[in-house]
Design a protein around this motif. Structure first.
Motif, PDB file in Angstrom:
ATOM      1  N   LYS A 257     -54.624 -70.169 -12.725  1.00  0.00           N
ATOM      2  CA  LYS A 257     -55.065 -68.924 -13.304  1.00  0.00           C
ATOM      3  C   LYS A 257     -56.301 -68.616 -13.431  1.00  0.00           C
ATOM      4  N   ALA A 258     -57.408 -69.612 -13.067  1.00  0.00           N
ATOM      5  CA  ALA A 258     -58.759 -69.099 -13.083  1.00  0.00           C
ATOM      6  C   ALA A 258     -59.468 -70.260 -12.355  1.00  0.00           C
ATOM      7  N   THR A 259     -60.915 -70.334 -12.312  1.00  0.00           N
ATOM      8  CA  THR A 259     -61.851 -71.132 -11.607  1.00  0.00           C
ATOM      9  C   THR A 259     -62.531 -71.913 -12.678  1.00  0.00           C
ATOM     10  N   VAL A 260     -62.697 -70.964 -13.821  1.00  0.00           N
ATOM     11  CA  VAL A 260     -63.900 -71.778 -14.599  1.00  0.00           C
ATOM     12  C   VAL A 260     -62.946 -71.622 -15.979  1.00  0.00           C
ATOM     13  N   PHE A 261     -63.272 -72.967 -16.897  1.00  0.00           N
ATOM     14  CA  PHE A 261     -62.581 -73.057 -18.153  1.00  0.00           C
ATOM     15  C   PHE A 261     -63.569 -73.347 -19.063  1.00  0.00           C
ATOM     16  N   ALA A 262     -63.277 -72.718 -20.410  1.00  0.00           N
ATOM     17  CA  ALA A 262     -64.320 -73.193 -21.522  1.00  0.00           C
ATOM     18  C   ALA A 262     -63.510 -72.871 -22.793  1.00  0.00           C
TER      19      ALA A 262
END
Length: 577
Positions: A257-262
């Motif tokens: 769903k995305a490239t960066v997770f936080a």
């Protein structure tokens, strides 16, 4: 025809000044000199008196407000007036002796007394010559100025030494022990962050988990005169789960769903990094083409800082209840309890698509909802963050999300503002003081509210019952703000916030696969990136423990407080073991 001006005959007196005695009558009658002009004869050997002597002692202005000499205040004494007409009064047949009372003093003030110098009290009644006294007054002024400058230098020197000692004691050590095998890759000064700017489009909600309880509006009417006791919620569970331990984020990562997770707390720490003073660290994991921003177990990010940006020194003793770490534990404990006390306890909740992903069956979970939102950073890069809201309220038949946080007062002597006296009449002054002393904390709360798209953020003012009692607290007031309006008020630019995140993400995406840590320098306004081993910060990775005398034990009231599910108290157990 121009007339001729005749001066007249002027007799010469070789024996003195003025006309001759023998020819005074004849000359005055035979010449064209003006008549009836008073003249005081004197010889060359006589001393001439002064027309006006402003250095003489004068009666006080309180006793004679009109500044005119009078008989009550010694008008007959020539020394009482700066004008001296007593020398030749008898020589002026047409002069009235009482005409001097009609003179108004131009400047009859006594010379200003120096504010400093102990000698003035003993020498003020000492008779002195006018010129000598003026010189001594000026000398005393110069000495007083030198003494005042010396005191200012000593005061500023002591203040700078106190602040330096306080900052060294509070932030001299890094939030994480830098190991010798770590490789520093880059360091970024905060001055470069201020020039960054990046605009992101509106995010989308991927998922909402958890359940929210309604906000109790009666807390908006609390004032210092009808304060309310802060309750404790030891049976409710609070979760501070990092990014890679979140099952929902793992699922979203597997779905690409995305490239960066936080998380929202980690993003807020990066966004408000230029305002931070204390050291903090964020673990960065590069796995394939994805980037995970994590926090360590027991990280400083789980605690709230107190007086981080203040210039007033805090106690250096680590076991003091007003030390930096003790206040952080106390503030986190207050914040969690306050967020649950301001809710309506009728069992009515707003549930969402999925339950709390971190709670076990049968646990009493705190009111919180996790919003997993996605932002577009680039054509090929998206960011997903887990954001939190604590409550919900009905506004115009629509549900509005709220974030709830609490500011805490521990001792009015440190802030200089007593909330119980100023909160009701000068709330702006109280908020301004908190913005000065806790700029980073308030900015992070505002950033988290904006990330979670909260409609309102509630700030509570919680104070100790007594400055030396750090277990019992009272609520003095609750104020609500719109997050974006409050961000503009504290000069928090959303474009600059996203510019900082975008620059850090771009820098990390250029790194090779592996584990890294981003550390805020404890003494300088900059961050450093270290390459760390893959097993760093894991359970089997043993770091050099701190000496026993340097391990801070957080305050505990009784043995019961060590076995609760409260997250802050769990940290107390870890600190003791």
């Amino acid at each position: 025809m121009v007339g001729v001006f005749e001066v007249g005959a002027v007799p010469f007196n070789p024996d003195g000044w003025g006309p001759l005695d023998s020819t005074a009558a004849t000359v005055s009658s035979a010449t064209t000199l003006p008549l009836h002009v008073p003249f005081a004869p004197f010889s060359r050997s006589e001393k001439l008196g002064r027309i006006a002597d402003f250095t003489r002692n004068l009666p006080s202005s309180a006793a004679n407000p009109s500044n005119r000499p009078s008989s009550r205040h010694g008008a007959g004494n020539p020394s009482d007036s700066p004008f001296d007409f007593s020398l030749y009064v008898d020589a002026f047949p047409l002069a009235n002796p009482e005409d001097d009372t009609s003179f108004r003093l131009v400047d009859a003030k006594p010379p200003p007394r120096p504010k400093f110098g102990p000698k003035w009290r003993f020498n003020q009644n000492r008779p002195q010559l006018p010129q000598r006294r003026d010189e001594e007054v000026e000398a005393r002024k110069r000495e007083a100025e030198k003494e005042r400058a010396r005191r200012d230098r000593l005061y500023n020197l002591n203040r700078s030494n106190q602040n330096q000692q306080r900052r060294e004691a509070a932030v001299f050590k890094s939030s994480v022990d830098i190991q010798p095998e770590w490789n520093m890759l880059d360091q970024i000064p905060f001055s470069t962050f201020s020039k960054l700017s990046f605009s992101v489009p509106e995010p989308e909600d991927l998922l909402i988990c958890g359940a929210l309880e309604y906000y109790d509006r009666s807390f908006d009417r609390i004032t210092p005169k009808n304060e309310r006791r802060l309750e404790r919620f030891k049976n409710r569970s609070f979760f501070k789960v990092t990014t890679t331990d979140d099952p929902v984020i793992r699922r979203l990562a597997n779905e690409d769903k995305a490239t960066v997770f936080a998380t929202g707390a980690i993003l807020a720490t990066l966004m408000c990094a230029p305002r931070s003073v204390y050291s903090w660290d964020i673990v960065i994991q590069r796995v394939g083409n994805k980037l995970f921003l994590d926090k360590r177990d027991g990280s400083q990010l789980d605690l709230l800082s107190v007086h981080e940006t203040s210039q007033e020194p805090l106690p250096e003793a680590k076991d003091d209840i007003n030390s930096a770490y003790s206040l952080s534990v106390e503030a986190s404990y207050i914040n969690q309890n306050f967020s649950q006390q301001v809710l309506v306890r009728d069992g009515d909740k707003v549930s969402f698509e999925e339950p709390n992903p971190f709670a076990n069956e049968g646990d009493e979970v705190a009111s919180v909802a996790y919003r997993y939102r996605r932002w577009k950073l680039d054509n090929d890069m998206h960011l997903v963050a887990r954001c939190e809201v604590q409550s919900v309220v009905d506004v115009n038949n629509q549900k509005s999300f709220l974030t709830v946080n609490a500011l805490n007062e521990f001792d009015p002597k440190y802030s200089g503002v007593d909330w119980r006296q100023k909160l009701e009449t000068q709330r702006g002054a109280v908020l301004a003081t908190e913005l000065k002393n806790n700029a980073n904390k308030l900015a992070k709360w505002t950033a988290q509210a904006i990330l979670a798209n909260a409609d309102l953020m509630k700030l509570g003012y919680v104070s100790r019952v007594h400055p030396r009692d750090h277990f019992n607290h009272v609520i003095l007031g609750v104020v609500g703000y719109k997050p974006r309006d409050f961000a503009a008020q504290i000069n928090l630019n959303t474009s600059n916030m996203w510019g900082i995140v975008k620059s850090i993400v771009d820098l990390c995406m250029k790194l090779n696969e592996g584990k890294y840590v981003l550390v805020k320098d404890p003494t300088k306004p900059q961050v450093r990136i270290y390459e760390v081993p893959a097993d760093a910060f894991e359970n089997d990775y043993v770091e050099e423990p701190l000496p026993e005398e340097e391990q801070v034990q957080p305050p505990t009231e009784d043995a019961e407080a060590n076995v609760t599910t409260n997250d802050v108290e769990d940290k107390e157990i870890e600190a003791q073991t």
